[in-house]
Design a protein around this motif. Structure first.
Motif, mmCIF file in Angstrom:
data_model
loop_
_atom_site.group_PDB
_atom_site.id
_atom_site.type_symbol
_atom_site.label_atom_id
_atom_site.label_comp_id
_atom_site.label_asym_id
_atom_site.label_seq_id
_atom_site.Cartn_x
_atom_site.Cartn_y
_atom_site.Cartn_z
ATOM 1 N N TRP A 108 -1.110 7.426 -1.218
ATOM 2 C CA TRP A 108 -1.744 6.470 -0.308
ATOM 3 C C TRP A 108 -2.114 7.104 1.028
ATOM 4 O O TRP A 108 -3.155 6.767 1.619
ATOM 5 C CB TRP A 108 -0.852 5.253 -0.095
ATOM 6 C CG TRP A 108 0.373 5.463 0.741
ATOM 7 C CD1 TRP A 108 1.586 5.925 0.339
ATOM 8 C CD2 TRP A 108 0.508 5.198 2.143
ATOM 9 N NE1 TRP A 108 2.466 5.971 1.381
ATOM 10 C CE2 TRP A 108 1.846 5.530 2.514
ATOM 11 C CE3 TRP A 108 -0.350 4.721 3.130
ATOM 12 C CZ2 TRP A 108 2.318 5.395 3.814
ATOM 13 C CZ3 TRP A 108 0.125 4.594 4.431
ATOM 14 C CH2 TRP A 108 1.446 4.917 4.751
ATOM 15 N N TRP A 117 1.533 2.909 -3.312
ATOM 16 C CA TRP A 117 0.463 3.553 -4.065
ATOM 17 C C TRP A 117 0.667 5.067 -4.076
ATOM 18 O O TRP A 117 1.067 5.668 -3.070
ATOM 19 C CB TRP A 117 -0.896 3.251 -3.449
ATOM 20 C CG TRP A 117 -1.377 1.839 -3.589
ATOM 21 C CD1 TRP A 117 -0.614 0.714 -3.749
ATOM 22 C CD2 TRP A 117 -2.724 1.399 -3.532
ATOM 23 N NE1 TRP A 117 -1.412 -0.393 -3.815
ATOM 24 C CE2 TRP A 117 -2.707 -0.009 -3.687
ATOM 25 C CE3 TRP A 117 -3.944 2.044 -3.374
ATOM 26 C CZ2 TRP A 117 -3.873 -0.771 -3.680
ATOM 27 C CZ3 TRP A 117 -5.114 1.293 -3.358
ATOM 28 C CH2 TRP A 117 -5.085 -0.097 -3.524
ATOM 29 N N PHE A 141 0.811 -1.210 0.000
ATOM 30 C CA PHE A 141 0.000 0.000 0.000
ATOM 31 C C PHE A 141 0.852 1.270 0.000
ATOM 32 O O PHE A 141 0.487 2.280 -0.609
ATOM 33 C CB PHE A 141 -0.937 -0.020 1.209
ATOM 34 C CG PHE A 141 -2.010 1.042 1.199
ATOM 35 C CD1 PHE A 141 -2.642 1.420 0.026
ATOM 36 C CD2 PHE A 141 -2.399 1.657 2.380
ATOM 37 C CE1 PHE A 141 -3.642 2.391 0.019
ATOM 38 C CE2 PHE A 141 -3.383 2.624 2.389
ATOM 39 C CZ PHE A 141 -4.007 2.991 1.207
#
Length: 203
Positions: free
Chosen positions: A129, A126, A123
């Motif tokens: 994020w 990303w 994550f």
């Protein structure tokens, strides 16, 4: 584990879980986590957002949007699972931008972002994020082989202070952000990678 069930007013804002992905192809694992999310998070619907192109995935081996959308339509056999390619209309590429655009369009809807444990593990790679954490509550669903890696990863460690207990997952959609939950559901072995490797999905 006993979940907290919250009675809701008949006119309460709709609760929608968003499951984004390549769906290359869609499979029973996607259906499994969506049904669990509907139940555990007390959602009204789950939308499958078929991505035109995941920025973290190679175009090599990626089927066209129509083929992936069609595979999702065939797999989404539950009446409260909706398949969409709305990112092509919104013109968004990154999840945080897509979610913000959906919230501007559907102002009365309570969105929850859904992801498998494999995505939590990466994550922090990303785009935006940390912004995404403040856009909507996040529900992470357990996946074979990823739970330990995901919960020990950079993102999970940084988000730990906002994590709620799994038995309170039914409250998540109405919580202030940031808020997230890890759901230790029954794992499903299906994966798009395995399906392609076995030749059951031809690009």
């Amino acid at each position: 584990m006993i979940s907290v069930h919250i009675p809701r007013r008949h006119n309460a804002p709709p609760r929608v879980g968003l499951l984004g992905g390549s769906f290359n192809p869609a499979h029973e694992g996607h259906l499994h986590i969506s049904l669990e999310a509907l139940k555990r998070l007390q959602l009204d619907e789950v939308w499958w957002l078929v991505s035109p192109q995941n920025p973290l995935k190679s175009r090599q081996g990626m089927a066209g949007l129509k083929e992936r959308f069609d595979s999702a339509q065939m797999m989404a056999t539950h009446p409260r699972i909706v398949v969409s390619a709305i990112e092509t209309q919104l013109g968004t590429r990154y999840t945080a931008d897509t979610l913000a655009a959906l919230q501007r369009r559907f102002t009365q809807t309570r969105f929850v972002w859904l992801m498998g444990a494999d995505n939590l593990a990466q994550f922090d790679r990303w785009k935006f994020w940390q912004k995404l954490m403040y856009c909507a509550p996040i529900a992470v669903l357990d996946r074979e082989g990823y739970s330990n890696k995901a919960l020990r990863g950079t993102a999970a460690q940084r988000m730990e202070r906002w994590r709620i207990a799994a038995e309170k997952a039914g409250l998540l959609a109405d919580m202030e952000t940031p808020a997230w939950v890890y759901l230790p559901i029954r794992r499903h072995p299906a994966s798009s990678t395995a399906i392609r490797a076995e030749g059951r999905w031809q690009v």
